[in-house]
Design an enzyme around this catalytic site. Structure first.
Site, mmCIF file in Angstrom:
data_model
loop_
_atom_site.group_PDB
_atom_site.id
_atom_site.type_symbol
_atom_site.label_atom_id
_atom_site.label_comp_id
_atom_site.label_asym_id
_atom_site.label_seq_id
_atom_site.Cartn_x
_atom_site.Cartn_y
_atom_site.Cartn_z
ATOM 1 N N CYS A 1 0.850 -1.203 0.000
ATOM 2 C CA CYS A 1 0.000 0.000 0.000
ATOM 3 C C CYS A 1 0.881 1.247 0.000
ATOM 4 O O CYS A 1 0.758 2.102 -0.867
ATOM 5 C CB CYS A 1 -0.926 -0.007 1.214
ATOM 6 S SG CYS A 1 -2.156 -1.323 1.201
ATOM 7 N N ALA B 1 -10.567 -4.504 7.750
ATOM 8 C CA ALA B 1 -11.194 -5.083 6.559
ATOM 9 C C ALA B 1 -10.123 -5.811 5.766
ATOM 10 O O ALA B 1 -9.179 -5.194 5.269
ATOM 11 C CB ALA B 1 -11.845 -3.994 5.714
ATOM 12 N N SER C 1 -3.136 3.254 -1.492
ATOM 13 C CA SER C 1 -4.386 2.992 -0.788
ATOM 14 C C SER C 1 -4.157 3.215 0.694
ATOM 15 O O SER C 1 -3.210 2.661 1.257
ATOM 16 C CB SER C 1 -4.833 1.547 -1.053
ATOM 17 O OG SER C 1 -5.960 1.199 -0.281
ATOM 18 N N ASP D 1 -6.102 3.402 4.528
ATOM 19 C CA ASP D 1 -7.194 3.272 5.496
ATOM 20 C C ASP D 1 -6.968 4.334 6.570
ATOM 21 O O ASP D 1 -6.064 4.216 7.397
ATOM 22 C CB ASP D 1 -7.153 1.852 6.071
ATOM 23 C CG ASP D 1 -8.068 1.629 7.260
ATOM 24 O OD1 ASP D 1 -8.735 2.581 7.705
ATOM 25 O OD2 ASP D 1 -8.115 0.486 7.756
#
Length: 342
Positions: free
Chosen positions: A176, A341, A197, A199
Site C-alpha cells: 500500500c 477489513a 491505498s 485506510d
C-alpha cells in the site's frame, strides 16, 4: 541517542485529512466486501521538529505500539517471511501461509530488490560485485540511500521502492505504502511517502508514526536534523461497513456531508455521530466495527494533546532493537476500536 522533542500539540494535518475525505468523498465498494467513503489524491505534511506525530486523540500505546515497532524492525531486516515477526505480533498473519511466507514483503524489496539476471542491450545494471548488491544478486536500497546521503546529500535520487509490477499483479496484498523519497534541504532531512491505498482510521496513523521513526533513524545515521514528513495517498478512504450498513452510506452520504459541513466546534461531531447511529441500520453479527465513521467522529470531537517525544539509540541499523526505540511523555485519549477489513 537522538530525541524528537515534544513541542507541538497540533494534529491538524490528519484531522484535515479526515474531514476532507468525509466532506468530498464518494461511496465506493471494494474487494474487501466492506464499503468505503473514498477520496482521490489526498496530501498532508507534518513538521517533525514539533514532536513525534503519534496521534493523541486515540491510544496507540501498548500492543499497538508493540506491533508498530516490531513491524518496522521487520522491514529493516529484509525478511520475506513472518516467522520471526509473528513471535511479537500477528498483524500479518492473515496474509501469510502456515510457514510464514508472504506473496509480498516490504522489507524484502527495501533491502533485497530483484535485479534482472540478464539486461537488455544498452541497459545499465550493477554487477554482482557492486557494493549495494547482496550475495543472492539483489539490491539493498536502504544501504544505497544511507551511503548516498553521506557522499552526495543533495542527490534527488534517494528513492526506495517496494513495488514490483510483476509481483503486484499476482500478489494477495501488494504494498500500500509503496515508494518513498528522502530529500535534503539545508541541514534537514525530509521524507515523502506515496501510498496507493490508505485506510484513514487504522493504517494512516500507523504509516505516519512508522515513517516518522524511519526519518529519525536515517537522519541520525546520516548526520542531519529532522525536517518534515509529507504523505500523498491516492485512494484515501474510510471504511463504512458491510452489507446493509455499508450500502446505507451510498444512499445517505449527501446528508452526512451536509451535517458535517454545518459543524462549528469539535463537540458537534458527537451530534452527527448520534444522528448516524440512530439512522443507520445496525451492523450485522460478525461485522461489528467495520464501520469506522462513528469512531472517527468521536476522535474528531477530542482535543489533541501535546505530542510525545521519541528516543532512538545511536546503534548500527542492523543492531537496532525494540528496546532502542523509546516513546516518552505520551498521554493519549482512550482507545477506539476499528475492525480490519481484509
Amino acid at each position: 541517542m537522538t530525541t524528537t522533542p515534544n513541542q507541538g500539540t497540533s494534529h491538524a494535518p490528519i484531522f484535515d485529512l479526515v474531514t476532507d475525505v468525509f466532506g468530498t468523498g464518494r461511496h465506493k465498494p471494494n474487494r474487501t466486501g466492506v464499503d468505503t467513503i473514498s477520496g482521490f489524491s489526498k496530501h498532508y505534511t507534518v513538521d517533525l521538529q514539533e514532536g513525534f506525530p503519534l496521534l493523541t486523540t486515540k491510544d496507540l500505546s501498548g500492543f499497538r505500539w508493540n506491533s508498530l515497532i516490531h513491524e518496522l524492525l521487520w522491514y529493516f531486516s529484509g525478511e520475506e517471511h513472518i516467522r520471526t515477526l509473528r513471535e511479537e505480533t500477528g498483524i500479518w498473519d492473515a496474509w501469510a501461509d502456515e510457514e510464514g511466507h508472504l506473496d509480498t514483503a516490504y522489507g524484502r524489496f527495501w533491502r533485497r530488490y530483484p535485479v534482472p539476471e540478464e539486461g537488455l542491450a544498452g541497459e545499465a545494471w550493477p554487477d554482482d560485485g557492486h557494493r549495494w548488491m547482496n550475495d543472492e544478486g539483489t539490491f539493498d536500497q536502504l544501504a544505497y540511500v544511507l551511503d548516498t546521503l553521506d557522499e552526495n546529500p543533495n542527490s534527488r535520487r534517494l528513492v526506495i521502492n517496494a513495488w514490483h509490477p510483476a509481483n503486484a499483479a499476482v500478489s494477495t496484498l501488494p504494498p500500500c505504502h509503496y515508494t518513498f523519497v528522502f530529500n535534503v534541504q539545508g541541514d534537514e532531512l525530509n521524507l515523502h511517502l506515496t501510498q496507493r491505498s490508505g485506510d484513514i482510521a487504522l493504517g494512516v496513523p500507523f504509516n505516519l508514526a512508522a515513517y516518522a521513526i524511519l526519518a529519525q533513524v536515517v537522519a541520525q545515521r546520516a548526520g542531519f536534523e529532522l525536517g518534515s514528513f509529507a504523505h500523498t495517498i491516492v485512494d484515501a478512504h474510510v471504511y463504512c461497513g458491510a452489507g446493509e450498513r455499508g450500502a446505507w452510506y451510498g444512499d445517505h452520504l449527501d446528508e452526512l456531508q451536509s451535517r458535517l459541513a454545518d459543524v462549528q466546534s469539535p463537540d458537534e461531531y458527537l451530534d452527527v455521530r448520534e444522528w448516524l447511529l440512530d439512522a443507520a441500520p445496525e451492523e450485522a453479527d460478525g461485522e461489528e466495527d467495520y464501520d469506522h465513521v462513528p469512531g472517527l467522529l468521536l476522535q474528531a470531537s477530542r482535543e489533541p494533546r501535546e505530542r510525545p517525544a521519541l528516543d532512538v539509540a545511536d546503534v548500527p541499523l542492523e543492531d537496532l532493537s525494540f528496546e532502542d526505540i523509546v516513546l516518552r511523555d505520551y498521554d493519549p485519549a482512550d482507545g477506539i476500536r476499528f475492525a480490519v477489513a481484509e
